[in-house]
Design an enzyme around this catalytic site. Structure first.
Site, PDB file in Angstrom:
ATOM      1  CB  SER A 122      -0.950   0.002   1.206  1.00 48.96           C
ATOM      2  OG  SER A 122      -0.244  -0.226   2.405  1.00 48.96           O
ATOM      3  CG  ASP A 365      -0.647   5.205   8.433  1.00 49.68           C
ATOM      4  OD1 ASP A 365       0.508   4.749   8.436  1.00 49.68           O
ATOM      5  OD2 ASP A 365      -1.349   5.272   7.404  1.00 49.68           O
ATOM      6  CG  HIS A 368       0.305   4.105   4.439  1.00 51.85           C
ATOM      7  ND1 HIS A 368      -0.046   3.296   5.508  1.00 51.85           N
ATOM      8  CD2 HIS A 368       0.333   3.298   3.363  1.00 51.85           C
ATOM      9  CE1 HIS A 368      -0.225   2.057   5.089  1.00 51.85           C
ATOM     10  NE2 HIS A 368       0.005   2.030   3.783  1.00 51.85           N
TER      11      HIS A 368
END
Length: 406
Positions: A122, A365, A368
Site C-alpha cells: 500500500s 499511521d 504511509h
C-alpha cells in the site's frame, strides 16, 4: 475540468508496521551502500539526486485534497483536521544541484502511448495516488479496471493513451493463507519464496515501466516455503521451526521477483526499484501507543535509521545490483529510485491520527504518507530518471508559464 474520480475511493487497511526497535548491531548504514545514482548535469557538474537536504518551498503544494479526488481517507490528512500545514512547504534539494519539481505536462508527453505499473504494497499504491494527483493539474484518468478489487486498478489517460495500473503484492512472491489442518501458529501467512506471484508477473509484458517496492509486510509473522516445503519462519516463535529472520525472507523474495522480470521473454521495459520507506514511530510501536507528531523535517545530520531498517534496505540494494547485472546480459533495464535517505528525514509527513475520523479508535499511521506531502518527491525523482533516460531537458519544452495556462 471536473474530476471523474470519487473522493470516497476506498483503500484496504494499512500494512502492518514494523516491530519496536531491537538492540543495535554493527550492520552498515544506508550511506555505506555504494548504490546506483542518477546524475543531473548542471553547468558541466553531476550530482546524486538521492543525497541532499529538505529546503523550504513556499510554492508547494501543487494540489490539495479539494483539487484531487483520488486521495483515500487514510492519507487525507487535511480532511481529518491535521492542524499544521508547514509539512507541505518543503522540497528535496540534492547536494550540488536542483531536482526539478514534477511537471505533469512533461510527464504525460514522455509516457504518451505507453503504460506503467506499480507493484507492491500500500505504500507503493500511495505513490501511484500521488502521481495521479500531480497529473490532475493537466488531465484526469478514467477507470478501466476489470475488477472491483481496489488493490488491482487500471486507469487510462485517454488524451495521451497512457495506462496506469497497480498490483497488490506486498511480498512480491506467492502467498497463501495458512492451512488450518497444519499445526502452525495462528495468523501466519505462508510465503513461497521461490514462486512467482503470477497476479503481476504474468502481466508485466503489458507495461513499459514497472515500479517495484515492498518492505513493511516482511516485519509480520510468516512461514517460509521453498521447493514446496517449509524451510523456516520469521517472528513465529515455533520451537520446531528455524527462525530465518525477516531479512532472509526479504532477500529471497526480491531475488524471485527480479528473476521473474529478467526471465520474462516478452518484457522489454524498464524496472524501477523504489527502495524501502522507513516508518517513524516514537514512544512504541503502532499498537502500543506509538505516534509521529513532529512538524518539521530532520536535517541530514539529525536523522537516524534503526538497524533493522538499514538491514532491509541493504538487502534490497544488493539484490538490485545482481539483477541489474543479469539484466544487462538480456537487454533488460533496471533503475534504482533510492528514496530511503530522503524519507528517513521526514518524520513530519505521516498521517499519524489524521488518516481517519477522530471518533474512530485505531492505531496511528506512521508508515504511509499524507497527500499532498513528502511522497510527491518520489515522482519528482521518477520523472527526472525517465527524463535522463530519454535525453531531454525538463526545461526544453515546458515552461511554468505554459503549465499554468493549460
Amino acid at each position: 475540468m471536473s474530476s471523474p474520480l470519487s473522493s470516497s475511493v476506498s483503500s484496504p487497511s494499512v500494512s502492518p508496521p514494523p516491530p519496536p526497535p531491537l538492540p543495535s548491531s554493527s550492520s552498515s548504514s544506508s550511506n555505506d551502500v555504494n548504490n546506483s545514482t542518477v546524475a543531473i548535469t548542471r553547468s558541466d557538474k553531476k550530482c546524486d539526486i538521492f543525497k541532499g537536504e529538505w529546503v523550504p518551498n513556499p510554492d508547494a503544494p501543487y494540489y490539495t485534497n479539494t483539487t484531487c479526488g483520488f486521495i483515500p481517507d487514510q492519507q487525507n490528512c487535511m480532511k481529518f483536521g491535521r492542524p499544521d500545514t508547514a509539512f507541505l512547504k518543503w522540497r528535496w534539494k540534492p547536494n550540488g544541484c536542483d531536482l526539478p519539481i514534477f511537471n505533469p505536462a512533461h510527464f504525460l508527453d514522455l509516457v504518451r502511448g505507453k503504460s506503467m505499473a506499480f507493484v507492491g504494497d500500500s505504500v507503493g499504491r500511495n505513490q501511484m495516488q500521488s502521481l495521479i494527483c500531480l497529473l490532475s493539474r493537466v488531465d484526469h484518468p478514467i477507470d478501466i479496471s476489470n475488477t472491483t478489487d481496489d488493490r488491482f486498478k487500471t486507469w487510462l489517460y485517454a488524451n495521451y493513451n497512457f495506462t496506469l495500473a497497480s498490483f497488490w503484492s506486498p511480498f512480491l512472491v506467492k502467498t497463501k493463507e495458512p492451512d488450518p489442518n497444519n499445526n502452525h501458529p495462528v495468523g501466519l501467512l505462508n510465503l513461497y519464496l521461490d514462486e512467482f506471484d503470477e497476479k503481476w508477473t504474468a502481466q508485466i509484458d503489458r507495461f513499459n515501466y514497472v515500479i517495484i517496492s515492498a518492505g513493511h509486510w516482511f516485519f509480520r509473522p510468516v512461514m517460509f516455503y521453498e521447493g514446496g516445503h517449509v524451510v523456516g519462519c520469521s517472528i513465529c516463535q515455533h520451537k520446531n521451526i528455524t527462525d530465518l529472520t525477516t531479512y532472509y525472507g526479504s532477500r529471497k523474495a526480491f531475488q524471485t521477483a527480479f528473476r521473474a522480470i529478467n526471465g520474462h521473454d516478452r518484457f522489454n521495459g524498464t524496472t524501477f526499484l523504489r527502495t524501502f520507506s522507513p516508518a517513524h514511530f516514537e514512544n512504541g510501536p503502532w499498537n502500543r501507543g506509538g505516534y509521529c507528531m513532529r512538524t518539521r523535517p530532520f536535517r541530514s545530520n539529525e536523522s537516524r535509521q534503526e538497524w533493522f531498517y538499514r538491514e532491509l534496505y541493504k538487502t534490497q540494494v544488493e539484490e538490485f545490483r545482481i539483477a541489474k547485472e543479469e539484466g544487462r546480459k538480456r537487454d533488460v533495464r533496471f533503475r534504482l529510485l533510492d528514496s530511503t535517505e530522503a524519507m528517513s528525514m521526514r518524520p513530519d509527513g505521516h498521517p499519524n491520527r489524521y488518516g481517519h475520523s477522530q471518533h474512530v479508535r485505531v492505531g496511528n499511521d506512521c508508515v504511509h504518507w499524507c497527500l499532498p506531502g513528502p511522497i510527491d518527491t518520489w515522482n519528482d525523482m521518477l520523472l527526472e530518471m525517465m527524463r535522463m533516460d530519454g535525453g531531454r531537458s525538463s526545461d526544453e519544452k515546458y515552461s511554468s508559464r505554459e503549465l499554468r495556462t493549460r
